[in-house]
Design a protein around this motif. Structure first.
Motif, mmCIF file in Angstrom:
data_model
loop_
_atom_site.group_PDB
_atom_site.id
_atom_site.type_symbol
_atom_site.label_atom_id
_atom_site.label_comp_id
_atom_site.label_asym_id
_atom_site.label_seq_id
_atom_site.Cartn_x
_atom_site.Cartn_y
_atom_site.Cartn_z
ATOM 1 N N LYS A 118 0.817 -1.214 0.000
ATOM 2 C CA LYS A 118 0.000 0.000 0.000
ATOM 3 C C LYS A 118 0.854 1.268 0.000
ATOM 4 O O LYS A 118 0.377 2.346 -0.358
ATOM 5 C CB LYS A 118 -0.914 0.018 1.225
ATOM 6 C CG LYS A 118 -2.010 -1.039 1.198
ATOM 7 C CD LYS A 118 -2.809 -1.023 2.500
ATOM 8 C CE LYS A 118 -3.872 -2.117 2.509
ATOM 9 N NZ LYS A 118 -4.620 -2.159 3.790
ATOM 10 N N LEU A 119 2.115 1.124 0.394
ATOM 11 C CA LEU A 119 2.978 2.295 0.579
ATOM 12 C C LEU A 119 4.004 2.483 -0.538
ATOM 13 O O LEU A 119 4.764 3.462 -0.497
ATOM 14 C CB LEU A 119 3.718 2.174 1.918
ATOM 15 C CG LEU A 119 2.835 2.069 3.174
ATOM 16 C CD1 LEU A 119 3.700 1.836 4.401
ATOM 17 C CD2 LEU A 119 2.001 3.335 3.342
ATOM 18 N N ILE A 120 4.053 1.571 -1.505
ATOM 19 C CA ILE A 120 5.075 1.670 -2.543
ATOM 20 C C ILE A 120 4.453 1.997 -3.887
ATOM 21 O O ILE A 120 3.263 1.787 -4.115
ATOM 22 C CB ILE A 120 5.895 0.363 -2.658
ATOM 23 C CG1 ILE A 120 4.989 -0.800 -3.064
ATOM 24 C CG2 ILE A 120 6.627 0.061 -1.367
ATOM 25 C CD1 ILE A 120 5.735 -2.060 -3.365
ATOM 26 N N ASP A 121 5.285 2.513 -4.787
ATOM 27 C CA ASP A 121 4.823 2.846 -6.135
ATOM 28 C C ASP A 121 4.417 1.595 -6.883
ATOM 29 O O ASP A 121 4.992 0.515 -6.682
ATOM 30 C CB ASP A 121 5.936 3.557 -6.923
ATOM 31 C CG ASP A 121 6.257 4.926 -6.347
ATOM 32 O OD1 ASP A 121 5.385 5.501 -5.673
ATOM 33 O OD2 ASP A 121 7.386 5.402 -6.559
ATOM 34 N N TYR A 130 8.187 -6.361 -8.054
ATOM 35 C CA TYR A 130 9.500 -6.645 -7.449
ATOM 36 C C TYR A 130 9.342 -6.987 -5.969
ATOM 37 O O TYR A 130 9.935 -7.959 -5.472
ATOM 38 C CB TYR A 130 10.411 -5.430 -7.604
ATOM 39 C CG TYR A 130 11.825 -5.673 -7.139
ATOM 40 C CD1 TYR A 130 12.797 -6.144 -8.023
ATOM 41 C CD2 TYR A 130 12.198 -5.448 -5.818
ATOM 42 C CE1 TYR A 130 14.101 -6.385 -7.600
ATOM 43 C CE2 TYR A 130 13.490 -5.686 -5.383
ATOM 44 C CZ TYR A 130 14.443 -6.144 -6.282
ATOM 45 O OH TYR A 130 15.718 -6.383 -5.845
ATOM 46 N N CYS A 131 8.526 -6.214 -5.260
ATOM 47 C CA CYS A 131 8.344 -6.441 -3.829
ATOM 48 C C CYS A 131 7.590 -7.737 -3.539
ATOM 49 O O CYS A 131 7.862 -8.407 -2.540
ATOM 50 C CB CYS A 131 7.605 -5.258 -3.209
ATOM 51 S SG CYS A 131 8.626 -3.781 -3.086
ATOM 52 N N ILE A 132 6.658 -8.079 -4.409
ATOM 53 C CA ILE A 132 5.925 -9.333 -4.240
ATOM 54 C C ILE A 132 6.885 -10.510 -4.330
ATOM 55 O O ILE A 132 6.860 -11.433 -3.510
ATOM 56 C CB ILE A 132 4.811 -9.464 -5.304
ATOM 57 C CG1 ILE A 132 3.694 -8.465 -5.009
ATOM 58 C CG2 ILE A 132 4.258 -10.890 -5.340
ATOM 59 C CD1 ILE A 132 2.653 -8.373 -6.108
ATOM 60 N N GLN A 133 7.762 -10.480 -5.337
ATOM 61 C CA GLN A 133 8.735 -11.568 -5.501
ATOM 62 C C GLN A 133 9.709 -11.615 -4.328
ATOM 63 O O GLN A 133 10.060 -12.692 -3.828
ATOM 64 C CB GLN A 133 9.485 -11.407 -6.820
ATOM 65 C CG GLN A 133 10.471 -12.519 -7.130
ATOM 66 C CD GLN A 133 9.810 -13.887 -7.219
ATOM 67 O OE1 GLN A 133 8.617 -13.995 -7.490
ATOM 68 N NE2 GLN A 133 10.574 -14.939 -6.982
ATOM 69 N N LEU A 134 10.157 -10.447 -3.885
ATOM 70 C CA LEU A 134 11.062 -10.388 -2.736
ATOM 71 C C LEU A 134 10.400 -10.999 -1.503
ATOM 72 O O LEU A 134 11.013 -11.790 -0.774
ATOM 73 C CB LEU A 134 11.455 -8.936 -2.460
ATOM 74 C CG LEU A 134 12.408 -8.686 -1.278
ATOM 75 C CD1 LEU A 134 13.330 -7.497 -1.579
ATOM 76 C CD2 LEU A 134 11.643 -8.397 0.006
#
Length: 269
Positions: free
Chosen positions: A123-126, A132-136
């Protein structure tokens, strides 16, 4: 907390060394604010400076921090280094792993709590950094969980699942809760089928299959294509009927493109 001369000396060494690599550290804050202490020590162990890393580990005894969380972050980055990750990938991973850990402090060690933490991060990222964040988050999850040495976790395991467990999972799949980033490809896939007039009865079966695959992918670790293929292979025993098995593989091939973010229109089979 009561501090002796040795405690104070360790803290002093740490703050002086940290200033060069991660900026000024507030001694009072690191002693009294667990969230601040976690954030500082995570950044310190990711600094790349061996001496600061060792000083950070001495600090585990001096301040109130989540040692398992910090060690899991270090393990994750070390794994990337072992795999030969590029400098750009390492930098980006460090940046977002620090952001993710802010949502992991103090939560229950469970799949549901972890997924909720990831949702809070997203909710806080572009939007451009979402995939990328989902994979991380997927890669970090098993390392995070193992750091706490859990043996009874409520997330479906992706390895060594026997047929009875698969049948039980199939039976309860409609009661499973999915996170926002899991529902995203699922909803697009289902809506795409409706747009090309796939019968609703068939859509329900396809939806169940896609949800099964999604659950099996919750703890992927390395290569997306390989992990997806492994998940599909592990679920195959559910479909002993040859026609259903063929249908299952059709759906799994269709859903893969939606899972990775490519949203094609699918042909009616």
């Amino acid at each position: 907390m009561s501090l002796n001369r040795k405690n104070l000396l360790n803290i002093s060494k740490f703050t002086q060394k940290a200033k060069k690599y991660i900026g000024k550290v507030k001694s009072t804050e690191i002693l009294n604010n667990k969230s601040y202490a976690n954030d500082v020590l995570i950044n310190a162990v990711l600094s790349g400076d061996d001496e600061l890393v060792e000083l950070s580990k001495l600090m585990f005894k001096e301040v109130n921090v989540d040692v398992n969380l910090i060690c899991s972050v270090e393990s994750y980055i070390n794994n990337l280094l072992t795999k030969g990750a590029s400098s750009e990938h390492l930098h980006k991973s460090k940046y977002f792993i620090v952001k993710l850990t802010k949502h992991l402090i103090g939560i229950d060690i469970s799949g549901a709590s972890y997924r909720n933490a990831v949702d809070q991060l997203l909710k806080l990222i572009d939007l451009k950094n979402r995939t990328y964040c989902i994979q991380l988050a997927r890669e970090f999850y098993p390392i995070w969980r193992n750091a706490y040495k859990l043996t009874n976790e409520d997330t479906i395991k992706t390895e060594n699942t026997n047929l009875q467990e698969l049948i039980e999972l199939w039976d309860r799949i409609e009661t499973e809760t999915f996170t926002d980033f899991e529902e995203w490809p699922l909803n697009v896939y289902i809506n795409s089928m409706r747009q090309i007039n796939v019968p609703e009865k068939e859509i329900k079966i396809r939806s169940r299959i896609a949800k099964l695959i999604t659950i099996k992918l919750r703890a992927v670790r390395k290569d997306i294509k390989k992990d997806y293929r492994n998940a599909v292979n592990e679920l195959e025993p559910l479909f002993s009927n040859e026609n259903m098995k063929e249908f299952y593989h059709v759906v799994s091939r269709e859903y893969f493109r939606f899972w990775v973010g490519e949203f094609p229109k699918i042909p009616i089979v």
